[in-house]
Design a protein around this motif. Structure first.
Motif, PDB file in Angstrom:
ATOM      1  N   PHE A  49       0.710  -1.184   0.052  1.00  0.00           N
ATOM      2  CA  PHE A  49       0.069  -0.112   0.073  1.00  0.00           C
ATOM      3  C   PHE A  49       0.901   1.407  -0.073  1.00  0.00           C
ATOM      4  N   LYS A  50       1.972   1.171   0.653  1.00  0.00           N
ATOM      5  CA  LYS A  50       2.834   2.333   0.537  1.00  0.00           C
ATOM      6  C   LYS A  50       3.365   2.728  -0.945  1.00  0.00           C
ATOM      7  N   GLN A  51       3.678   1.425  -1.725  1.00  0.00           N
ATOM      8  CA  GLN A  51       4.085   1.675  -3.096  1.00  0.00           C
ATOM      9  C   GLN A  51       2.845   2.265  -3.920  1.00  0.00           C
ATOM     10  N   LEU A  52       1.717   1.716  -3.621  1.00  0.00           N
ATOM     11  CA  LEU A  52       0.492   2.143  -4.355  1.00  0.00           C
ATOM     12  C   LEU A  52       0.082   3.682  -4.074  1.00  0.00           C
ATOM     13  N   TYR A  53       0.599   4.168  -2.854  1.00  0.00           N
ATOM     14  CA  TYR A  53       0.425   5.622  -2.470  1.00  0.00           C
ATOM     15  C   TYR A  53       1.818   6.281  -3.187  1.00  0.00           C
ATOM     16  N   ARG A  54       3.012   5.725  -3.383  1.00  0.00           N
ATOM     17  CA  ARG A  54       4.082   6.453  -4.337  1.00  0.00           C
ATOM     18  C   ARG A  54       3.517   6.686  -5.498  1.00  0.00           C
ATOM     19  N   GLU A  55       2.882   5.863  -6.207  1.00  0.00           N
ATOM     20  CA  GLU A  55       2.489   5.643  -7.794  1.00  0.00           C
ATOM     21  C   GLU A  55       0.996   6.459  -7.755  1.00  0.00           C
ATOM     22  N   SER A  56       0.657   7.142  -6.688  1.00  0.00           N
ATOM     23  CA  SER A  56      -0.670   7.855  -7.041  1.00  0.00           C
ATOM     24  C   SER A  56      -0.363   9.528  -6.936  1.00  0.00           C
ATOM     25  N   ASP A  57      -1.516  10.156  -7.212  1.00  0.00           N
ATOM     26  CA  ASP A  57      -1.064  11.558  -7.524  1.00  0.00           C
ATOM     27  C   ASP A  57      -1.671  12.222  -6.042  1.00  0.00           C
ATOM     28  N   SER A  58      -2.443  11.646  -5.397  1.00  0.00           N
ATOM     29  CA  SER A  58      -3.029  12.351  -4.402  1.00  0.00           C
ATOM     30  C   SER A  58      -3.655  11.119  -3.431  1.00  0.00           C
ATOM     31  N   TRP A  59      -4.015  11.642  -2.337  1.00  0.00           N
ATOM     32  CA  TRP A  59      -4.673  10.887  -1.318  1.00  0.00           C
ATOM     33  C   TRP A  59      -6.040  10.398  -2.218  1.00  0.00           C
ATOM     34  N   GLU A  60      -6.900  10.731  -2.653  1.00  0.00           N
ATOM     35  CA  GLU A  60      -7.922  10.551  -3.399  1.00  0.00           C
ATOM     36  C   GLU A  60      -7.636   9.446  -4.358  1.00  0.00           C
ATOM     37  N   ASP A  61      -6.542   9.983  -5.119  1.00  0.00           N
ATOM     38  CA  ASP A  61      -6.083   8.800  -6.137  1.00  0.00           C
ATOM     39  C   ASP A  61      -5.799   7.679  -5.677  1.00  0.00           C
ATOM     40  N   PHE A  62      -5.205   7.669  -4.383  1.00  0.00           N
ATOM     41  CA  PHE A  62      -4.376   6.509  -3.724  1.00  0.00           C
ATOM     42  C   PHE A  62      -5.721   5.387  -3.208  1.00  0.00           C
ATOM     43  N   TYR A  63      -6.962   6.180  -2.598  1.00  0.00           N
ATOM     44  CA  TYR A  63      -8.048   5.428  -2.160  1.00  0.00           C
ATOM     45  C   TYR A  63      -8.903   4.700  -3.479  1.00  0.00           C
ATOM     46  N   ARG A  64      -8.727   5.640  -4.472  1.00  0.00           N
ATOM     47  CA  ARG A  64      -9.332   4.794  -5.616  1.00  0.00           C
ATOM     48  C   ARG A  64      -8.758   3.781  -6.275  1.00  0.00           C
ATOM     49  N   ALA A  65      -7.431   3.969  -6.129  1.00  0.00           N
ATOM     50  CA  ALA A  65      -6.730   2.568  -6.431  1.00  0.00           C
ATOM     51  C   ALA A  65      -6.748   1.502  -5.484  1.00  0.00           C
ATOM     52  N   ALA A  66      -6.768   1.958  -4.124  1.00  0.00           N
ATOM     53  CA  ALA A  66      -7.376   0.760  -3.227  1.00  0.00           C
ATOM     54  C   ALA A  66      -8.544   0.166  -3.514  1.00  0.00           C
ATOM     55  N   GLU A  67      -9.573   1.146  -3.890  1.00  0.00           N
ATOM     56  CA  GLU A  67     -10.865   0.420  -4.158  1.00  0.00           C
ATOM     57  C   GLU A  67     -10.799  -0.446  -5.256  1.00  0.00           C
ATOM     58  N   ARG A  68      -9.980   0.097  -6.367  1.00  0.00           N
ATOM     59  CA  ARG A  68      -9.934  -1.099  -7.278  1.00  0.00           C
ATOM     60  C   ARG A  68      -9.301  -2.354  -7.294  1.00  0.00           C
ATOM     61  N   LEU A  69      -8.491  -2.201  -6.041  1.00  0.00           N
ATOM     62  CA  LEU A  69      -7.600  -3.584  -5.865  1.00  0.00           C
ATOM     63  C   LEU A  69      -8.600  -4.450  -5.162  1.00  0.00           C
ATOM     64  N   GLY A  70      -9.390  -3.827  -4.514  1.00  0.00           N
ATOM     65  CA  GLY A  70     -10.672  -4.439  -3.654  1.00  0.00           C
ATOM     66  C   GLY A  70     -11.486  -5.004  -4.420  1.00  0.00           C
ATOM     67  N   GLU A  71     -11.729  -4.728  -5.716  1.00  0.00           N
ATOM     68  CA  GLU A  71     -12.701  -5.232  -6.703  1.00  0.00           C
ATOM     69  C   GLU A  71     -12.366  -6.297  -7.287  1.00  0.00           C
ATOM     70  N   LEU A  72     -11.069  -6.691  -7.005  1.00  0.00           N
ATOM     71  CA  LEU A  72     -10.385  -7.870  -8.071  1.00  0.00           C
ATOM     72  C   LEU A  72     -10.791  -9.100  -7.135  1.00  0.00           C
ATOM     73  N   GLY A  73     -10.641 -10.163  -7.960  1.00  0.00           N
ATOM     74  CA  GLY A  73     -10.968 -11.619  -7.125  1.00  0.00           C
ATOM     75  C   GLY A  73      -9.610 -11.704  -6.046  1.00  0.00           C
ATOM     76  N   LYS A  74      -9.794 -12.544  -5.176  1.00  0.00           N
ATOM     77  CA  LYS A  74      -8.857 -12.533  -4.104  1.00  0.00           C
ATOM     78  C   LYS A  74      -7.480 -12.955  -4.501  1.00  0.00           C
ATOM     79  N   GLU A  75      -7.330 -13.802  -5.408  1.00  0.00           N
ATOM     80  CA  GLU A  75      -6.116 -14.445  -5.790  1.00  0.00           C
ATOM     81  C   GLU A  75      -5.279 -13.388  -6.635  1.00  0.00           C
ATOM     82  N   LYS A  76      -6.167 -12.628  -7.616  1.00  0.00           N
ATOM     83  CA  LYS A  76      -5.721 -11.758  -8.205  1.00  0.00           C
ATOM     84  C   LYS A  76      -5.428 -10.508  -7.586  1.00  0.00           C
ATOM     85  N   ARG A  77      -5.886 -10.206  -6.674  1.00  0.00           N
ATOM     86  CA  ARG A  77      -5.786  -8.966  -5.551  1.00  0.00           C
ATOM     87  C   ARG A  77      -4.311  -9.334  -5.004  1.00  0.00           C
TER      88      ARG A  77
END
Length: 382
Positions: free
Chosen positions: A310-338
């Motif tokens: 998640f810290k790397q995901l934050y590094r690759e995000s432009d803002s906190w909102e961008d980070f949260y949306r990226a985390a939500e997209r991860l959560g939408e993946l199947g568990k193994e793919k996630r």
């Protein structure tokens, strides 16, 4: 009062109806509903507590600190604060909830309990310690490794406006901010049925947010020595996990696994004592280390294992909102793919970070040769 009682009662009844549709027993959900009711009905708005003449100056100052933290979380971290932590409750006991965690004798995968509303989780919460102790004894009798521990704070994930509790209100500013950032993060991103994802995400939000918050308010953070101690203990437990995973996968008898497991845990405790011998407070983690078993090691993994990703995901995000949306997209993946995606992120984080003492895999070697070599390096480097 802080909220309309009819509205609160309707919410609790609705929640109870959902919960009683399955899972375990009516008694468990009844204690959960009544415990939550008692907690929420005791809330007093922070503004009123601060203004009350009988409020002590120490509590008044801590509650003002909470108000500042809430404002920062809303404005800078873009977290959905709402009215969460806008009220205060003086508990009758030291803690609001006691959690029970369990793992099989030869596994680091925690037992999970499933709930219709929030999905599955690797802990069972009780508002009365006696009930938690009874559950712990039941699981022990079934052969599980069990951990029973107090919970100073928890999140209802936006179902209710969680209050500030007397169990944590007097924490240091940094610890208080870290807790609120963590719990508020659950209100922003929560994936049903994946405790490891949820807790690692909230832990990452807290760790990422604290440095700038400290700079903004001139708060002196945890000392280098204290941070190094926590890091060294975490690596000790990670090393123990790795060794136990190897033992549990081996094609040997249960008696052999049991003996090797006991050796690893004994070595863990010995190494902690060696490591902490010259600390100002060697008792800081000792009680937890002495209780370490599969359940506690699983707990550490739930809160920490995916934090680098998640810290790397934050590094690759432009803002906190961008980070949260990226985390939500991860959560939408199947568990193994996630899991695969998080593993890739964690590897990128490791590749781009300063090398650390990941050589702790040998730290618990039973050969007796400087079992704390890697951890002492951490302490000296701060």
């Amino acid at each position: 009062m802080y909220i309309s009682f009819p509205r609160l009662l309707a919410s609790l009844v609705s929640l109870a109806v959902l919960l009683l549709c399955g899972c375990e027993t009516v008694e468990y959900y009844a204690q959960a509903a009544s415990g939550q009711w008692r907690l929420l009905s005791a809330r007093e708005p922070i503004e009123e507590v601060v203004a009350a003449p009988q409020t002590g100056e120490k509590l008044r100052e801590q509650l003002r600190q909470v108000q500042n933290i809430r404002a920062y979380a809303k404005a800078e971290l873009r977290l959905p604060v709402g009215r969460a932590y806008g009220a205060y409750v003086q508990l009758e006991e030291d803690y609001p909830v006691w959690n029970v965690l369990a793992a099989p004798e030869f596994s680091l995968t925690p037992k999970r309990w499933c709930y219709p509303v929030v999905g599955c989780a690797s802990y069972r919460g009780y508002f009365h310690k006696a009930a938690a102790e009874e559950k712990a004894r039941e699981l022990l009798a079934q052969g599980y490794d069990v951990y029973l521990g107090p919970v100073p704070a928890y999140s209802t994930l936006g179902w209710f406006d969680d209050p500030v509790l007397s169990s944590f209100v007097h924490w240091s500013p940094e610890r208080l901010a870290g807790l609120l950032f963590h719990e508020l993060a659950h209100r922003r991103v929560y994936i049903s049925g994946d405790t490891q994802f949820n807790e690692s995400f909230a832990t990452a939000v807290s760790e990422l947010a604290l440095p700038e918050w400290r700079r903004r308010y001139g708060i002196e953070g945890m000392g280098a020595d204290t941070r190094a101690q926590a890091l060294a203990v975490n690596r000790l437990m990670t090393a123990a996990r790795k060794q136990l995973q190897t033992i549990y996968k081996a094609r040997v008898t249960d008696e052999s696994k049991r003996a090797q497991k006991a050796q690893v845990l004994s070595r863990l405790r010995h190494c902690y004592r060696e490591l902490s011998a010259d600390w100002p407070n060697p008792e800081r983690y000792r009680r937890y280390i002495d209780k370490t078993n599969n359940a506690t090691l699983a707990l550490v993994a739930e809160y920490q294992s995916q934090v680098p990703a998640f810290k790397q995901l934050y590094r690759e995000s432009d803002s906190w909102e961008d980070f949260y949306r990226a985390a939500e997209r991860l959560g939408e993946l199947g568990k193994e793919k996630r899991k695969r995606r998080l593993k890739q992120l964690a590897q990128r984080y490791k590749d781009s970070s300063t090398p650390d003492a990941d050589s702790m895999g040998a730290a618990l070697s039973p050969n007796g040769e400087s079992c704390m070599r890697g951890a002492r390096h951490d302490l000296s480097s701060g």
